[in-house]
Design a protein around this motif. Sequence first.
Motif, PDB file in Angstrom:
ATOM      1  N   HIS A 287       0.864  -1.183   0.000  1.00  0.00           N
ATOM      2  CA  HIS A 287       0.000   0.000   0.000  1.00  0.00           C
ATOM      3  C   HIS A 287       0.902   1.236   0.000  1.00  0.00           C
ATOM      4  N   PRO A 288       1.501   1.556  -1.143  1.00  0.00           N
ATOM      5  CA  PRO A 288       2.546   2.590  -1.196  1.00  0.00           C
ATOM      6  C   PRO A 288       2.100   3.985  -0.775  1.00  0.00           C
ATOM      7  N   SER A 289       0.805   4.243  -0.765  1.00  0.00           N
ATOM      8  CA  SER A 289       0.347   5.572  -0.335  1.00  0.00           C
ATOM      9  C   SER A 289       0.413   5.745   1.181  1.00  0.00           C
ATOM     10  N   ILE A 290       0.574   4.643   1.915  1.00  0.00           N
ATOM     11  CA  ILE A 290       0.625   4.710   3.378  1.00  0.00           C
ATOM     12  C   ILE A 290       2.064   4.987   3.814  1.00  0.00           C
ATOM     13  N   VAL A 291       2.254   6.088   4.518  1.00  0.00           N
ATOM     14  CA  VAL A 291       3.581   6.549   4.935  1.00  0.00           C
ATOM     15  C   VAL A 291       3.990   5.870   6.237  1.00  0.00           C
ATOM     16  N   LEU A 292       5.281   5.553   6.361  1.00  0.00           N
ATOM     17  CA  LEU A 292       5.802   4.944   7.583  1.00  0.00           C
ATOM     18  C   LEU A 292       6.302   6.005   8.550  1.00  0.00           C
ATOM     19  N   ASN A 293       5.904   5.873   9.824  1.00  0.00           N
ATOM     20  CA  ASN A 293       6.509   6.643  10.907  1.00  0.00           C
ATOM     21  C   ASN A 293       7.277   5.639  11.773  1.00  0.00           C
ATOM     22  N   ASP A 294       8.604   5.684  11.712  1.00  0.00           N
ATOM     23  CA  ASP A 294       9.438   4.663  12.339  1.00  0.00           C
ATOM     24  C   ASP A 294       9.672   4.966  13.818  1.00  0.00           C
ATOM     25  N   LEU A 295       8.630   4.739  14.628  1.00  0.00           N
ATOM     26  CA  LEU A 295       8.760   4.947  16.067  1.00  0.00           C
ATOM     27  C   LEU A 295       9.661   3.894  16.707  1.00  0.00           C
ATOM     28  N   TYR A 296       9.764   2.743  16.061  1.00  0.00           N
ATOM     29  CA  TYR A 296      10.676   1.729  16.597  1.00  0.00           C
ATOM     30  C   TYR A 296      12.113   2.249  16.590  1.00  0.00           C
ATOM     31  N   ALA A 297      12.553   2.790  15.467  1.00  0.00           N
ATOM     32  CA  ALA A 297      13.928   3.305  15.371  1.00  0.00           C
ATOM     33  C   ALA A 297      14.150   4.434  16.363  1.00  0.00           C
ATOM     34  N   LEU A 298      13.157   5.286  16.525  1.00  0.00           N
ATOM     35  CA  LEU A 298      13.277   6.405  17.464  1.00  0.00           C
ATOM     36  C   LEU A 298      13.462   5.900  18.890  1.00  0.00           C
ATOM     37  N   THR A 299      12.644   4.940  19.293  1.00  0.00           N
ATOM     38  CA  THR A 299      12.712   4.459  20.679  1.00  0.00           C
ATOM     39  C   THR A 299      13.935   3.572  20.909  1.00  0.00           C
ATOM     40  N   GLU A 300      14.360   2.861  19.887  1.00  0.00           N
ATOM     41  CA  GLU A 300      15.576   2.051  20.018  1.00  0.00           C
ATOM     42  C   GLU A 300      16.794   2.947  20.230  1.00  0.00           C
ATOM     43  N   ALA A 301      16.788   4.126  19.599  1.00  0.00           N
ATOM     44  CA  ALA A 301      17.927   5.038  19.695  1.00  0.00           C
ATOM     45  C   ALA A 301      17.950   5.828  21.002  1.00  0.00           C
ATOM     46  N   ASN A 302      16.844   5.765  21.760  1.00  0.00           N
ATOM     47  CA  ASN A 302      16.760   6.553  22.998  1.00  0.00           C
ATOM     48  C   ASN A 302      16.285   5.669  24.155  1.00  0.00           C
ATOM     49  N   PRO A 303      17.108   4.697  24.568  1.00  0.00           N
ATOM     50  CA  PRO A 303      16.670   3.754  25.608  1.00  0.00           C
ATOM     51  C   PRO A 303      16.362   4.405  26.944  1.00  0.00           C
ATOM     52  N   ALA A 304      16.995   5.538  27.259  1.00  0.00           N
ATOM     53  CA  ALA A 304      16.741   6.202  28.544  1.00  0.00           C
ATOM     54  C   ALA A 304      15.337   6.794  28.615  1.00  0.00           C
ATOM     55  N   ASP A 305      14.662   6.903  27.459  1.00  0.00           N
ATOM     56  CA  ASP A 305      13.298   7.434  27.447  1.00  0.00           C
ATOM     57  C   ASP A 305      12.278   6.462  28.035  1.00  0.00           C
ATOM     58  N   GLN A 306      12.649   5.182  28.123  1.00  0.00           N
ATOM     59  CA  GLN A 306      11.701   4.139  28.490  1.00  0.00           C
ATOM     60  C   GLN A 306      11.816   3.778  29.971  1.00  0.00           C
ATOM     61  N   LYS A 307      10.689   3.465  30.567  1.00  0.00           N
ATOM     62  CA  LYS A 307      10.686   3.028  31.959  1.00  0.00           C
ATOM     63  C   LYS A 307      11.367   1.660  32.071  1.00  0.00           C
TER      64      LYS A 307
END
Length: 334
Positions: A287-307
Amino acid sequence: MKCAVILFLFSAIGIHAAENKQPEILRFSVQKKLQGEQGVEQIVVRGVAKDAEDGPRLDYAYRIVSGGGRLELVKRYAIYHPESPGNVVFELAVTDSSGSITTATTEFFVGGGDSKKLYTDKAIWMAALAPASRKQSAFQFVVRDPMLPNILLIGDSISIGYTPYVREALKGKCNVYRIPENGGDSKKALAQFEFWMGDNNWDVIHFNTGLHDMKRVINNQLDVNGEHVNSPDAYRTNLENYFQRLETTGAKLIWANTTIVPDGSGGRVKGEEVQYNRVAEEVRRKHPSIVLNDLYALTEANPADQKPANVHFEEIGKQRQAELVATKIMEMPK
């Protein structure tokens, strides 16, 4: 002498049987509740009974007398899974050790109010919320500015966490709404689709499901030894259906993949989010019209953000996710 003792015992048993009273049902209700640490909204069917002879040793049985849907029995209560709006009548039968049964019925209305006015009528919006949700800023009623584009956020407790920050980031630029509950798993997303769409007046829909698909449960409790709520194959099938239905809305669509799962987070296995994200990406690419928001990459790069040992995030993590969500929304072509 033996005969006298036997007669006495027989007489005592007979008196006890004659005095046995039926169990008494004290309460029988159906309520929307936020269950567990994930805050999943569930419709809980619960009765409370007492019995002089058996104390807590009573058998509880629930059934649907009229109306659609199904019941999932959990110990002394049940979870109701509706299939369509309407009135439902439930029955509770409480049985004691002597076989005495007491019954009671109660009613519940599914999808109260006109769903087409869900996001524009405050009374209907408030009625759709679980009582605990009414205290959360993510579920505040949004007054629509007709001059601004309308944004709908769909997702689980992770999206509940970043919703207020997205609203703040897009204040004066967009009307930012979210669904009136925790989005849960992909089966729930399909079942609630029409209700969540409301009047379908959406310019952009930012959506996610996954954390609740991959969780493992036994007897409605998180347990890494249990089965997935939805297997990867079932998740794939559900997502394909879900993406197709969202495309019929005419809104611009943003898919947010699932945030990172740490060790010890309870009911989920670290690394399985990667597997589920891979499945989701394979579906999204069809479904190429659906855009990806890569929250996985964001949260993986910032482990201190997570409880610690928890899928949820500190405020800084929620803010960081909201910044990316808002950016993706503003990048969508007008």
